[in-house]
Design a protein around this motif. Structure first.
Motif, PDB file in Angstrom:
ATOM      1  N   ARG A  34      -4.329  -7.516   0.852  1.00  0.00           N
ATOM      2  CA  ARG A  34      -4.785  -6.208   1.899  1.00  0.00           C
ATOM      3  C   ARG A  34      -3.802  -6.115   2.952  1.00  0.00           C
ATOM      4  O   ARG A  34      -3.607  -5.162   3.556  1.00  0.00           O
ATOM      5  N   TYR A  39      -3.778  -2.103   3.697  1.00  0.00           N
ATOM      6  CA  TYR A  39      -5.205  -1.805   3.711  1.00  0.00           C
ATOM      7  C   TYR A  39      -5.939  -2.289   4.729  1.00  0.00           C
ATOM      8  O   TYR A  39      -6.059  -3.551   5.238  1.00  0.00           O
ATOM      9  N   PRO A  40      -6.951  -1.533   5.189  1.00  0.00           N
ATOM     10  CA  PRO A  40      -8.059  -2.019   6.121  1.00  0.00           C
ATOM     11  C   PRO A  40      -8.986  -3.150   5.538  1.00  0.00           C
ATOM     12  O   PRO A  40      -9.033  -3.147   4.280  1.00  0.00           O
ATOM     13  N   GLU A  42     -12.640  -5.462   5.898  1.00  0.00           N
ATOM     14  CA  GLU A  42     -13.975  -5.166   6.086  1.00  0.00           C
ATOM     15  C   GLU A  42     -14.580  -6.170   7.023  1.00  0.00           C
ATOM     16  O   GLU A  42     -14.581  -7.348   7.027  1.00  0.00           O
ATOM     17  N   GLN A  47     -17.892  -2.585   8.344  1.00  0.00           N
ATOM     18  CA  GLN A  47     -16.929  -1.575   9.351  1.00  0.00           C
ATOM     19  C   GLN A  47     -15.359  -1.923   8.807  1.00  0.00           C
ATOM     20  O   GLN A  47     -15.082  -3.073   8.575  1.00  0.00           O
ATOM     21  N   ALA A  48     -14.346  -0.906   8.862  1.00  0.00           N
ATOM     22  CA  ALA A  48     -13.079  -1.082   8.668  1.00  0.00           C
ATOM     23  C   ALA A  48     -12.342  -1.724   9.763  1.00  0.00           C
ATOM     24  O   ALA A  48     -12.481  -1.424  10.767  1.00  0.00           O
ATOM     25  N   ILE A  49     -11.427  -2.627   9.460  1.00  0.00           N
ATOM     26  CA  ILE A  49     -10.851  -3.274  10.399  1.00  0.00           C
ATOM     27  C   ILE A  49      -9.412  -3.221  10.058  1.00  0.00           C
ATOM     28  O   ILE A  49      -9.107  -3.871   9.083  1.00  0.00           O
ATOM     29  N   HIS A  50      -8.559  -2.514  10.788  1.00  0.00           N
ATOM     30  CA  HIS A  50      -7.241  -2.248  10.426  1.00  0.00           C
ATOM     31  C   HIS A  50      -6.415  -3.399  10.951  1.00  0.00           C
ATOM     32  O   HIS A  50      -6.322  -3.705  12.500  1.00  0.00           O
ATOM     33  N   LYS A  52      -3.132  -5.134  12.729  1.00  0.00           N
ATOM     34  CA  LYS A  52      -2.236  -4.857  13.705  1.00  0.00           C
ATOM     35  C   LYS A  52      -0.837  -4.609  13.248  1.00  0.00           C
ATOM     36  O   LYS A  52      -0.456  -5.518  12.329  1.00  0.00           O
TER      37      LYS A  52
END
Length: 113
Positions: A34, A39-40, A42, A47-50, A52
């Motif tokens: 991911r 891809y973000p 979780e 919640q989505a954590i993108h 960096k």
């Protein structure tokens, strides 16, 4: 603890450890894929954590975006040119001109002989 329960626990210890290791390795591999593909992830609450992105990745994204825009513009131009060529070739006047030229070539070849 009874000896039967202790023996059962010792029998199941190997498979339990194997399942735990396989699950952990699978989770790490999935997370790595991911992150690698952007891809973000979780968080613990869903919640989505993108991940960096560094400057190099941002430059690459900008370069690919501009290249994509150029290619789309070229494709549009080629589609327009193809439509024009198709219209010329299917035009009855073009076919008539081609027939006249064929007659001229045939007459020119017979007069040379």
């Amino acid at each position: 603890m009874s000896p039967e329960n202790l023996a059962l626990l010792q029998e199941l210890a190997g498979p339990i450890v194997a399942i735990t290791v396989i699950g952990t390795v699978g989770w790490v591999a999935t997370t790595w894929l991911r992150i690698k593909h952007g891809y973000p992830l979780e968080g613990s609450w869903g919640q989505a954590i993108h991940p960096k992105t560094d400057d190099q990745a941002m430059q690459r994204i900008a370069l690919l975006t501009s290249e994509n825009a150029e290619l789309q513009a070229q494709l549009g131009s080629i589609k327009d040119r193809l439509a024009t060529v198709e219209r010329i070739v299917t035009d009855s006047g073009y076919q008539l001109t081609a027939q006249i030229e064929a007659l001229r070539d045939r007459d020119g070849a017979s007069s040379v002989n």
